[in-house]
Design a protein around this motif. Sequence first.
Motif, PDB file in Angstrom:
ATOM      1  N   LEU A   3      51.329  17.844  -9.976  1.00 13.82           N
ATOM      2  CA  LEU A   3      52.619  18.232 -10.529  1.00 13.82           C
ATOM      3  C   LEU A   3      53.500  18.788  -9.421  1.00 13.82           C
ATOM      4  O   LEU A   3      53.050  19.595  -8.604  1.00 13.82           O
ATOM      5  CB  LEU A   3      52.420  19.289 -11.619  1.00 13.82           C
ATOM      6  CG  LEU A   3      51.521  18.869 -12.789  1.00 13.82           C
ATOM      7  CD1 LEU A   3      51.079  20.079 -13.589  1.00 13.82           C
ATOM      8  CD2 LEU A   3      52.241  17.881 -13.670  1.00 13.82           C
ATOM      9  N   CYS A  21      59.949  18.612 -13.340  1.00  9.92           N
ATOM     10  CA  CYS A  21      58.584  18.533 -12.829  1.00  9.92           C
ATOM     11  C   CYS A  21      58.100  17.100 -12.976  1.00  9.92           C
ATOM     12  O   CYS A  21      58.120  16.544 -14.076  1.00  9.92           O
ATOM     13  CB  CYS A  21      57.687  19.483 -13.606  1.00  9.92           C
ATOM     14  SG  CYS A  21      55.943  19.425 -13.147  1.00  9.92           S
ATOM     15  N   ALA A  23      55.052  14.480 -12.840  1.00  4.96           N
ATOM     16  CA  ALA A  23      53.597  14.445 -12.985  1.00  4.96           C
ATOM     17  C   ALA A  23      53.073  13.095 -12.525  1.00  4.96           C
ATOM     18  O   ALA A  23      53.522  12.057 -13.010  1.00  4.96           O
ATOM     19  CB  ALA A  23      53.217  14.693 -14.443  1.00  4.96           C
ATOM     20  N   THR A  27      48.861  11.074 -17.530  1.00  8.14           N
ATOM     21  CA  THR A  27      49.304  12.194 -18.356  1.00  8.14           C
ATOM     22  C   THR A  27      49.830  11.737 -19.708  1.00  8.14           C
ATOM     23  O   THR A  27      50.381  12.547 -20.456  1.00  8.14           O
ATOM     24  CB  THR A  27      50.404  12.998 -17.641  1.00  8.14           C
ATOM     25  OG1 THR A  27      51.483  12.116 -17.309  1.00  8.14           O
ATOM     26  CG2 THR A  27      49.866  13.663 -16.384  1.00  8.14           C
ATOM     27  N   LEU A  32      52.618  18.611 -21.719  1.00  7.29           N
ATOM     28  CA  LEU A  32      53.304  19.058 -20.504  1.00  7.29           C
ATOM     29  C   LEU A  32      54.064  20.327 -20.854  1.00  7.29           C
ATOM     30  O   LEU A  32      54.743  20.376 -21.894  1.00  7.29           O
ATOM     31  CB  LEU A  32      54.267  17.987 -19.997  1.00  7.29           C
ATOM     32  CG  LEU A  32      53.647  16.636 -19.624  1.00  7.29           C
ATOM     33  CD1 LEU A  32      54.748  15.646 -19.245  1.00  7.29           C
ATOM     34  CD2 LEU A  32      52.661  16.791 -18.475  1.00  7.29           C
ATOM     35  N   SER A  79      57.838  12.920 -16.372  1.00  8.06           N
ATOM     36  CA  SER A  79      58.443  14.165 -15.917  1.00  8.06           C
ATOM     37  C   SER A  79      58.729  15.044 -17.133  1.00  8.06           C
ATOM     38  O   SER A  79      58.881  14.539 -18.249  1.00  8.06           O
ATOM     39  CB  SER A  79      59.726  13.909 -15.130  1.00  8.06           C
ATOM     40  OG  SER A  79      60.702  13.322 -15.965  1.00  8.06           O
ATOM     41  N   CYS A  97      55.175  24.402 -13.890  1.00  6.46           N
ATOM     42  CA  CYS A  97      54.896  23.350 -14.851  1.00  6.46           C
ATOM     43  C   CYS A  97      53.383  23.134 -14.908  1.00  6.46           C
ATOM     44  O   CYS A  97      52.668  23.429 -13.941  1.00  6.46           O
ATOM     45  CB  CYS A  97      55.628  22.067 -14.528  1.00  6.46           C
ATOM     46  SG  CYS A  97      55.269  21.355 -12.920  1.00  6.46           S
ATOM     47  N   GLY A 116      51.576  23.009 -11.285  1.00  6.19           N
ATOM     48  CA  GLY A 116      52.444  22.752 -10.161  1.00  6.19           C
ATOM     49  C   GLY A 116      52.557  23.990  -9.290  1.00  6.19           C
ATOM     50  O   GLY A 116      51.981  25.042  -9.592  1.00  6.19           O
TER      51      GLY A 116
END
Length: 125
Positions: A3, A21, A23, A27, A32, A79, A97, A116
């Motif tokens: 992230l 953010c 990813a 995912t 998230l 994201s 995140c 992240g």
Amino acid sequence: VQLQASGGGVVQAGGSLRLSCTASGYTSSYGLGWFRQARGKNREGVACVSSRGVTTTYVDSMKGRFTIARRKRDNGEESVELQMNNLRPEDTAVYYCAADKAPYYNCGLYPYHYWGQGTLVTVSS
């Protein structure tokens, strides 16, 4: 899962910021989310969004001011964005995140394990 968060900065009270953010990794079935940690305080949840777009806002004071959105890019990466409006000095914190497996109906049900690097948001009065 990796992230990468961005978008923090300094803003005056009442202003707005958008955090983003990205990813990488699988995912699609993950929740998230955004969390924050103010200096000297524990980390707290801000908002999360499930794989099917069901959102959860953790704290009442953020409802109506913070909006979370999940997007999928052309290259398959996802994201998650956090639009923050009417910011207050007490919103000053490092925002992180996060991602993890979560039920499609409740992204806030279980702890998050992928994080992240954090982005600093400073709201001046």
